[in-house]
Design a protein around this motif. Sequence first.
Motif, PDB file in Angstrom:
ATOM      1  N   GLY A 143     -34.390  78.191 -32.266  1.00  0.00           N
ATOM      2  CA  GLY A 143     -34.347  76.886 -32.049  1.00  0.00           C
ATOM      3  C   GLY A 143     -33.570  75.932 -32.714  1.00  0.00           C
ATOM      4  N   ASP A 144     -34.108  74.850 -33.141  1.00  0.00           N
ATOM      5  CA  ASP A 144     -33.559  73.736 -34.011  1.00  0.00           C
ATOM      6  C   ASP A 144     -33.620  74.165 -35.565  1.00  0.00           C
ATOM      7  OD1 ASP A 144     -32.019  71.304 -34.737  1.00  0.00           O
ATOM      8  OD2 ASP A 144     -34.147  70.573 -35.550  1.00  0.00           O
ATOM      9  N   THR A 146     -35.578  71.769 -37.836  1.00  0.00           N
ATOM     10  CA  THR A 146     -37.101  71.904 -37.634  1.00  0.00           C
ATOM     11  C   THR A 146     -37.656  73.120 -38.570  1.00  0.00           C
ATOM     12  OG1 THR A 146     -36.954  70.738 -35.524  1.00  0.00           O
ATOM     13  CG2 THR A 146     -38.710  72.124 -35.955  1.00  0.00           C
ATOM     14  N   ARG A 147     -37.000  74.243 -38.389  1.00  0.00           N
ATOM     15  CA  ARG A 147     -37.480  75.466 -38.819  1.00  0.00           C
ATOM     16  C   ARG A 147     -37.439  75.368 -40.461  1.00  0.00           C
ATOM     17  NH1 ARG A 147     -37.958  76.285 -34.290  1.00  0.00           N
ATOM     18  NH2 ARG A 147     -39.707  75.379 -35.033  1.00  0.00           N
ATOM     19  N   PRO A 203     -24.663  76.128 -37.566  1.00  0.00           N
ATOM     20  CA  PRO A 203     -25.534  75.063 -37.634  1.00  0.00           C
ATOM     21  C   PRO A 203     -26.507  75.311 -38.446  1.00  0.00           C
ATOM     22  CG  PRO A 203     -24.829  75.467 -35.253  1.00  0.00           C
ATOM     23  CD  PRO A 203     -24.198  76.492 -36.355  1.00  0.00           C
ATOM     24  N   THR A 204     -26.703  76.700 -38.558  1.00  0.00           N
ATOM     25  CA  THR A 204     -28.123  77.074 -39.321  1.00  0.00           C
ATOM     26  C   THR A 204     -27.864  76.980 -40.817  1.00  0.00           C
ATOM     27  OG1 THR A 204     -28.743  78.769 -37.841  1.00  0.00           O
ATOM     28  CG2 THR A 204     -29.524  79.108 -40.088  1.00  0.00           C
ATOM     29  N   ALA A 263     -27.771  73.125 -41.651  1.00  0.00           N
ATOM     30  CA  ALA A 263     -29.125  72.555 -41.816  1.00  0.00           C
ATOM     31  C   ALA A 263     -29.667  72.974 -43.298  1.00  0.00           C
ATOM     32  CB  ALA A 263     -30.080  73.313 -40.597  1.00  0.00           C
TER      33      ALA A 263
END
Length: 325
Positions: free
Chosen positions: A149-150, A153-154, A179-180, A183
């Motif tokens: 997912g996002d 958030t994780r 993206p991971t 983040a």
Amino acid sequence: MQNIRLDAGAAALLARLHGAGYAAYAVGGCVRDSLLGHTPQDWDLCTSARPEQVLALFGEGQCIPTGLQHGTVTIKYGGQLYETTTFRTEGAYTDGRHPDEVHFVPDVRQDLARRDFTINAMAYNDAEGLIDPFGGQQDLQQGILRAVGDPATRFEEDALRILRLYRFAARFGFAIDPPTAQAAQELCAHLDCVSVERIEEELSKLLAAPAPAAYLDEKILKVIIPELSAPALQAAKPVVDACPAGAENLPIRRFRTVSAYRSIPDAAAVPADTYPPDSILRQYGKALNTETGPFTIRLPLQGKLGERHSYGKVGAACGNDAKKN
């Protein structure tokens, strides 16, 4: 249908749960490692049965109530331990590490949605095959580590996942999904809420990887070892990669050479104060509050090609037994 060879004990426990009318699967790391062709160290199970139902089915003598409030019962079978957790979703993570509450749910896919990375968010049983709602098998095949997912958030839920990201990437030699990675970089300051013991465990496992230097990210390390200088980190990377890989499941796997100081002979136990003040070893020891205690590193002993090398433990904080992945 993807077939996985289940451990005999896991297969027997799943059959017992299915026979009682419950959904049940092997889940997480054992599924990931099986798909990679590795032998899993542990077999974790998940089920629609609630903790009290698991206890009633297997009996209190066969069960350890590991974390009933979170749905976890450890079942003893054939001399092995099988952590068995009820399908669940999780509430808010006020402390940035642990959910304030959990909610038991009937669908394994809801349970998989709460997990950290796609390669860890797969479940399996022989009847249904692989349950993979987030593309974990494809990410394994492509060598990509991606959040479920996002990613923000994780990582906001549990900051330790940032270190786990780099540890798993190093262990398997995977690329990190952009993206991971972004983040993780943006939220790495949240690591200040993670205990020293958990940081030590994750960083030690990262350093046990075959070639971890590329995954020693300066921005991440500066949060957990603020005294570390960029030149010391860069000098340390080729030293770290030159050492043989460790083993995550051995209690003495802890430290390969993690110093920027390069002219140290093999088979030498070296006091910490021998190392430059800005070396990784010295700063890591300071972060663990062990620099003033017994603090030595034993470098790898010379051996024949292919022999397993073992490494000494650094200080009291590194003396714990190895924990599960």
